[in-house]
Design a protein around this motif. Structure first.
Motif, short mmCIF file in Angstrom:
data_model
loop_
_atom_site.label_atom_id
_atom_site.label_comp_id
_atom_site.label_asym_id
_atom_site.label_seq_id
_atom_site.Cartn_x
_atom_site.Cartn_y
_atom_site.Cartn_z
N PHE A 183 32.92 -32.20 -20.32
CA PHE A 183 31.92 -31.81 -21.32
C PHE A 183 32.48 -30.73 -22.24
N SER A 187 32.66 -30.27 -26.35
CA SER A 187 31.97 -29.09 -26.85
C SER A 187 32.94 -28.22 -27.65
N ASP A 192 29.63 -33.53 -31.21
CA ASP A 192 28.33 -33.77 -30.57
C ASP A 192 28.06 -35.25 -30.30
N LEU A 195 29.84 -36.06 -27.17
CA LEU A 195 29.18 -35.29 -26.11
C LEU A 195 27.94 -36.04 -25.61
N LYS A 196 27.20 -36.58 -26.56
CA LYS A 196 25.98 -37.32 -26.20
C LYS A 196 26.36 -38.61 -25.45
N ALA A 199 27.18 -37.57 -21.94
CA ALA A 199 25.98 -37.22 -21.16
C ALA A 199 25.21 -38.48 -20.77
N TYR A 217 18.47 -34.74 -20.79
CA TYR A 217 19.66 -33.88 -20.70
C TYR A 217 19.36 -32.63 -19.88
N LEU A 221 21.07 -31.50 -16.31
CA LEU A 221 21.50 -30.15 -15.92
C LEU A 221 20.85 -29.74 -14.59
N THR A 302 27.52 -26.35 -22.91
CA THR A 302 27.98 -27.57 -23.59
C THR A 302 26.80 -28.46 -23.97
N LEU A 303 25.70 -28.36 -23.20
CA LEU A 303 24.58 -29.28 -23.42
C LEU A 303 23.59 -28.78 -24.48
N LEU A 306 22.24 -30.88 -27.21
CA LEU A 306 21.44 -32.03 -26.80
C LEU A 306 20.03 -31.63 -26.37
N PHE A 307 19.84 -30.33 -26.10
CA PHE A 307 18.53 -29.89 -25.61
C PHE A 307 17.50 -29.82 -26.74
#
Ligand code: AMP
Ligand code: MG
Length: 487
Positions: A183, A187, A192, A195-196, A199, A217, A221, A302-303, A306-307
């Motif tokens: 990840f 990042s 992104d 990254l998505k 995930a 997402y 986590l 890193t997330l 996406l949040f």
């Protein structure tokens, strides 16, 4: 065709990996092949246990259906960020679906250079191959989520480390090799989109129920936090020190991965560390939970994109999730340690206090972690406290504890306590001096100690009277002070 490959990682965008064939070795010889695991993986055992199987596991022949590649990842190593790590001495051959329907990676370690090797040779010394085989299989037998060992092959080549030493190729099996560092790779590149994709891939592969959550997402986590919190408690329950909890060595599936300078405690001390390069004890036994949380915080960062599109809201979301870790970990730790003294549930505060006092006494009395817990059940059964007292260099530190513990057990059935303790406290662990012994012999072409040790460790909770000497703590001159990194 020994493997029925069904590859998904190789179908991800190019940014995830570099295709890379293994480099052949001179004179491969099979040291140990894990046929029980092969059966679990739906592999054709006769074909694997053949000249063709050996050639595949040495990296000398391409297996049908394999799509060999080196995975890209970054990582925080001892707190410093390295944007460019990746598989420098490992190659993913592909994936198989096991008998339970779980997708498992088949990876060669020590199979030659890749795009990510930098100045490394892409090879593995035989010692780390044998160590990873012993420890990962022992962890599996102890019930800890872990990557597995399918094979250890001697390469017939020498590698240059602190001098010349024989080389080997290890076949690792994992629910996946995606790490927190994977990840971080995207990042760090502010990519992104990929990254998505990563995930979503991890959610469908490891946490499919997260897809149904209001924020998948965040659910991802939370699930990784829960698994890591319990995994680290499980390590501690067994006196295990991972040794290199860098973010590239933390699997998002919740399996223990990367057995480098890892070791099990002999004499208990919370600040014990083994890694020769861990100068400040960052990854010492009792620091593992706080480092776990630190690593998960890097994962959460890193997330963030996406949040939520709103950065502040994304941070608040991540923080709320990370706050789950301490409670989750300490609940797991309490449950796991009270079981070690025969207490399943009940007066939690009192029982946890009893555990703490015992650990303090063990540190003060320089007692062996595994022996103390296992001998407690013997003392109970034989009604003889000397069995435990003898493990402490100073009887006074433990006698009153034993008295209090026995009083507490009055309200618990004796057999119930004994059963719980014997399922929880192993007789055999892969003690470092025994691993060293197996490696030294292996380096001279004698794999008998390695084979025997693996057989004993298949049944770590059972007494094996003929191997009682493998229960013992090391003699002072056998103690391994530092374990060198697994390269
Ligand atoms: P590790 O200590 O196993 O977590 O490895 C950290 C990084 O160093 C990873 O990117 C490895 O692929 C790389 N690495 C370790 N040993 C070698 C080697 N002998 N050749 C090339 N790369 C290596
Ligand atoms: Mg690593």
């Amino acid at each position: 065709m020994p493997f029925h490959f069904d590859n998904t990682y190789a179908r991800l965008p190019d940014a995830f990996f570099k295709r890379n064939e293994p480099t052949p070795v001179s004179a491969p010889e099979m040291i140990r092949l894990n046929l029980d695991l092969a059966i679990e993986l739906g592999i054709d055992v006769d074909q694997l246990d053949s000249a063709e199987g050996l050639a595949i596991l040495a990296g000398n022949q391409r297996a049908e259906g394999a799509d060999p590649l080196a995975m890209a990842y970054s990582g925080h190593q001892f707190g410093g960020f390295s944007p460019q790590l990746g598989d420098g001495r490992a190659i993913l051959l592909g994936e198989v679906v096991d008998n339970d329907g779980i997708r498992r990676d088949i990876q060669l370690k020590g199979s030659g250079p890749t795009t990510f090797s930098r100045r490394g040779d892409g090879r593995s010394a035989l010692g780390p191959v044998l160590r990873e085989y012993i420890v990962s299989e022992a962890m599996a037998a102890l019930g800890v989520p872990t990557t597995r060992a399918l094979a250890a092959v001697a390469s017939g080549d020498q590698v240059i480390r602190e001098g010349m030493t024989p080389g080997g190729v290890f076949t690792r099996v994992a629910q996946s090799h995606v790490r927190i560092g994977t990840f971080q790779w995207f990042s760090a590149r502010q990519d992104d989109d990929n990254l998505k994709i990563l995930a979503d891939y991890v959610i469908s592969r490891h946490y499919p129920d997260a897809k149904e959550a209001p924020n998948p997402y965040l659910a991802l986590l939370e699930r990784v936090i829960e698994r890591q919190a319990d995994l680290i408690a499980h390590w501690m329950q067994l006196g295990f020190i991972h040794g290199v909890m860098n973010t590239d060595n933390m699997s998002v599936s919740g399996e223990t991965i990367d057995y480098g300078p890892c070791a099990f405690l002999d004499t208990y001390h919370p600040q014990k560390k083994f890694s020769s390069i861990d100068h400040h004890g960052r990854y010492a036994y009792a620091n593992q939970a706080s480092i776990g949380l630190w690593n998960l915080s890097r994962f959460a960062e890193t997330l963030l994109p996406l949040f939520d599109d709103d950065h502040q809201r994304a941070i608040a979301t991540a923080q709320t999730a990370l706050e789950l870790f301490p409670d989750h970990h300490s609940n797991a730790l309490q449950r796991r340690f009270t079981a070690k003294i025969g207490l399943e549930s009940g007066d939690t505060n009192f029982d946890w206090n009893l555990v703490q006092t015992l650990l303090t006494a063990m540190a003060d009395g320089e007692a062996d972690f595994t022996l103390v817990f296992r001998h407690l059940s013997d003392a109970l059964e034989k009604n003889n406290d000397e069995i435990v007292i003898n493990l402490f260099n100073e009887p006074a530190v433990i006698t009153s504890w034993l008295h209090n513990w026995r009083a507490r057990l009055q309200s618990v059935g004796l057999n119930q306590a004994l059963d719980l303790m014997r399922q929880t406290n192993p007789v055999f662990i892969p003690r470092n001096h025994r691993i060293e012994e197996a490696i030294q012999a292996g380096n001279h072409g004698n794999f008998e100690p390695f084979q025997r040790f693996n057989e004993i460790l298949k049944h770590p909770f059972a007494k094996q009277p003929e191997w009682a000497n493998y229960e013992s703590a090391p003699m002072p001159d056998e103690v391994v002070q530092a374990t060198f990194c697994g390269t």
